[in-house]
Write an enzyme that holds these catalytic residues in place. Structure first.
Site, short mmCIF file in Angstrom:
data_model
loop_
_atom_site.label_atom_id
_atom_site.label_comp_id
_atom_site.label_asym_id
_atom_site.label_seq_id
_atom_site.Cartn_x
_atom_site.Cartn_y
_atom_site.Cartn_z
N ASP A 231 8.69 8.07 65.98
CA ASP A 231 7.83 7.94 67.16
C ASP A 231 8.70 8.02 68.42
O ASP A 231 9.71 7.31 68.53
CB ASP A 231 7.13 6.56 67.07
CG ASP A 231 6.02 6.39 68.08
OD1 ASP A 231 5.42 7.39 68.49
OD2 ASP A 231 5.73 5.22 68.43
N HIS B 10 -1.67 9.13 71.79
CA HIS B 10 -0.85 7.91 71.83
C HIS B 10 -1.63 6.83 72.57
O HIS B 10 -2.65 7.10 73.19
CB HIS B 10 0.46 8.20 72.58
CG HIS B 10 1.47 8.92 71.74
ND1 HIS B 10 2.65 8.35 71.34
CD2 HIS B 10 1.44 10.16 71.22
CE1 HIS B 10 3.32 9.23 70.61
NE2 HIS B 10 2.61 10.34 70.52
N SER C 87 -4.57 1.76 71.13
CA SER C 87 -5.03 0.44 70.67
C SER C 87 -6.26 0.02 71.45
O SER C 87 -6.44 0.39 72.62
CB SER C 87 -3.91 -0.61 70.86
OG SER C 87 -2.99 -0.53 69.79
N ILE D 139 -1.33 3.73 66.81
CA ILE D 139 -1.70 2.33 67.03
C ILE D 139 -0.50 1.43 66.76
O ILE D 139 0.07 1.45 65.67
CB ILE D 139 -2.87 1.93 66.10
CG1 ILE D 139 -4.12 2.76 66.48
CG2 ILE D 139 -3.17 0.44 66.19
CD1 ILE D 139 -5.24 2.71 65.47
P1 13P Z 1 -0.55 1.31 71.68
O1 13P Z 1 0.40 0.56 72.54
O2 13P Z 1 -1.84 1.56 72.37
O3 13P Z 1 -0.75 0.68 70.34
O4 13P Z 1 0.09 2.77 71.42
C1 13P Z 1 1.06 2.96 70.41
C2 13P Z 1 1.71 4.30 70.48
O5 13P Z 1 1.27 5.22 71.15
C3 13P Z 1 2.91 4.48 69.67
O6 13P Z 1 3.50 5.73 69.90
O1 G3H Z 2 4.81 3.78 71.93
C1 G3H Z 2 5.58 2.91 71.60
C2 G3H Z 2 5.37 2.06 70.42
O2 G3H Z 2 4.44 1.05 70.68
C3 G3H Z 2 6.67 1.53 69.92
O3 G3H Z 2 7.10 0.46 70.69
O4 G3H Z 2 9.38 1.22 71.30
O5 G3H Z 2 8.73 -1.22 71.45
O6 G3H Z 2 9.03 -0.13 69.22
P1 G3H Z 2 8.67 0.05 70.66
ZN ZN Z 3 3.31 6.46 71.90
#
Ligand code: 13P
Ligand code: G3H
Ligand code: ZN
Length: 312
Positions: A83, A214, A217, A258
């Site tokens: 990600d 993205h 949530s 999510i």
């Molecule tokens: P949220 O913060 O809305 O859960 O998005 C997660 C996300 O896009 C991870 O790449």
């Molecule tokens: O989009 C980001 C994700 O919620 C991952 O979050 O970089 O804090 O692990 P993080």
């Molecule tokens: Zn993201």
């Protein structure tokens, strides 16, 4: 079933009018909760790992936990995805270690630099049997150390997508239509809104091409209220309404990300156990409740939001 790429998953999701959930994983209990739900509901699944997760859990532990989950899950297709990869090096490290999908997030760069960087990753990934997600348009919110303010966020320009997809060779495209990362997605008093007109225009320009959302949530008020009750300040937290996500899932959007909802559900379970039983000191007694909350949440998403139940 061994780990798979997202190619077949997205083709089926596009044609079937549903989306595959991409859930962020950081530890064993989160992985078990997510995979338990997907296995029970026979849903395809994407487990995604951020740079922060790799730093927290160590890449080897995460990879091995996911391998264990794949064995336990039986015959549902599972993809392991990086990600928000920010440079070629982290993408290469993940590809070399067996990830089946990586995201190169060049959205903070100029259009030309985004294309150059994305193509560099695509060339390497495709030579190693891995698929690539690119991004056009900037989402507001926080990922690791990158904090994009609402003012700096920008919607994806539909006029750029064909050229971006053609010149980079990416396999899927993350777009910005008003979602954002974290629990505060809209300004206080602002009505949640997504630019479905932009999504439709993109779909028209690149028909059949899988789109990624993205920052998707929903930030359940149940958890927000509970955190308030313990003195935390989430009063202005607001997520994406589920009916908007359902609408997106039935369109060209094939992957919905999510993370924040998982964080809220996991922490709420643990907080409940610890606050009701202050003498508890066996980590299993509270972590298992966090894990159950994750499973309940992911089951709900699969059935009521993504529409991916029975599509494995
Ligand atoms: P949220 O913060 O809305 O859960 O998005 C997660 C996300 O896009 C991870 O790449
Ligand atoms: O989009 C980001 C994700 O919620 C991952 O979050 O970089 O804090 O692990 P993080
Ligand atoms: Zn993201």
């Amino acid at each position: 079933m061994a780990l798979v790429t997202t190619t077949e998953m997205f083709k089926k999701a596009y044609e079937g009018g549903y989306a595959v959930g991409a859930f962020n994983v950081n530890n064993m209990e989160i992985i078990q909760g997510i995979v338990g739900a997907a296995a029970e509901l026979k849903s395809p699944l994407i487990l995604q790992v951020s740079a922060g997760a790799r730093k927290y859990a160590n890449p080897t532990y995460l990879k091995k936990l996911v391998e264990a989950a794949v064995i336990e899950a039986g015959d549902i297709p599972i993809a392991l995805h990086l990600d928000h990869g920010e440079d070629f090096e982290i993408c290469k490290a993940c590809i070399d270690s067996g990830f089946t999908s990586v995201m190169i997030d060049g959205s903070k760069h100029s259009f030309e630099e985004n294309i150059r960087l994305t193509k560099q990753v695509v060339d390497y990934a495709h030579a190693h049997g891995c698929v690539v997600e690119g991004e056009l348009g900037k989402l507001a919110g926080i990922e690791d150390d990158v904090n994009v303010s609402a003012e700096d966020a920008s919607y994806t320009n539909p006029a750029e997508v064909e050229e971006f997809v053609k010149r980079t060779g990416v396999d899927s495209l993350a777009i910005a239509i008003g979602t954002s990362h974290g629990a505060f997605k809209f300004k206080p008093g602002q009505k949640p809104q997504l630019r479905f007109d932009i999504l439709e225009e993109i779909e028209r320009r690149i028909p059949g091409f899988p789109i990624v959302l993205h920052g998707a949530s929903s930030v359940s008020q149940e958890y927000v209220k509970e955190i308030q009750q313990y003195g935390g300040n989430l009063a202005d937290a607001i997520g994406i309404p589920e009916e908007m996500l359902r609408q997106a899932a039935s369109s060209a959007v094939c992957k919905i990300n999510i993370d924040s909802d998982l964080r809220l559900a996991f922490t709420a379970g643990i907080r409940n156990v610890l606050s009701n039983n202050p003498a508890v000191f066996d980590p299993r007694s509270y972590l298992k409740v966090g894990r159950e909350n994750i499973k309940t949440l992911v089951s709900h998403k699969i059935k009521e939001v993504l529409g991916s139940e029975g599509q494995a």
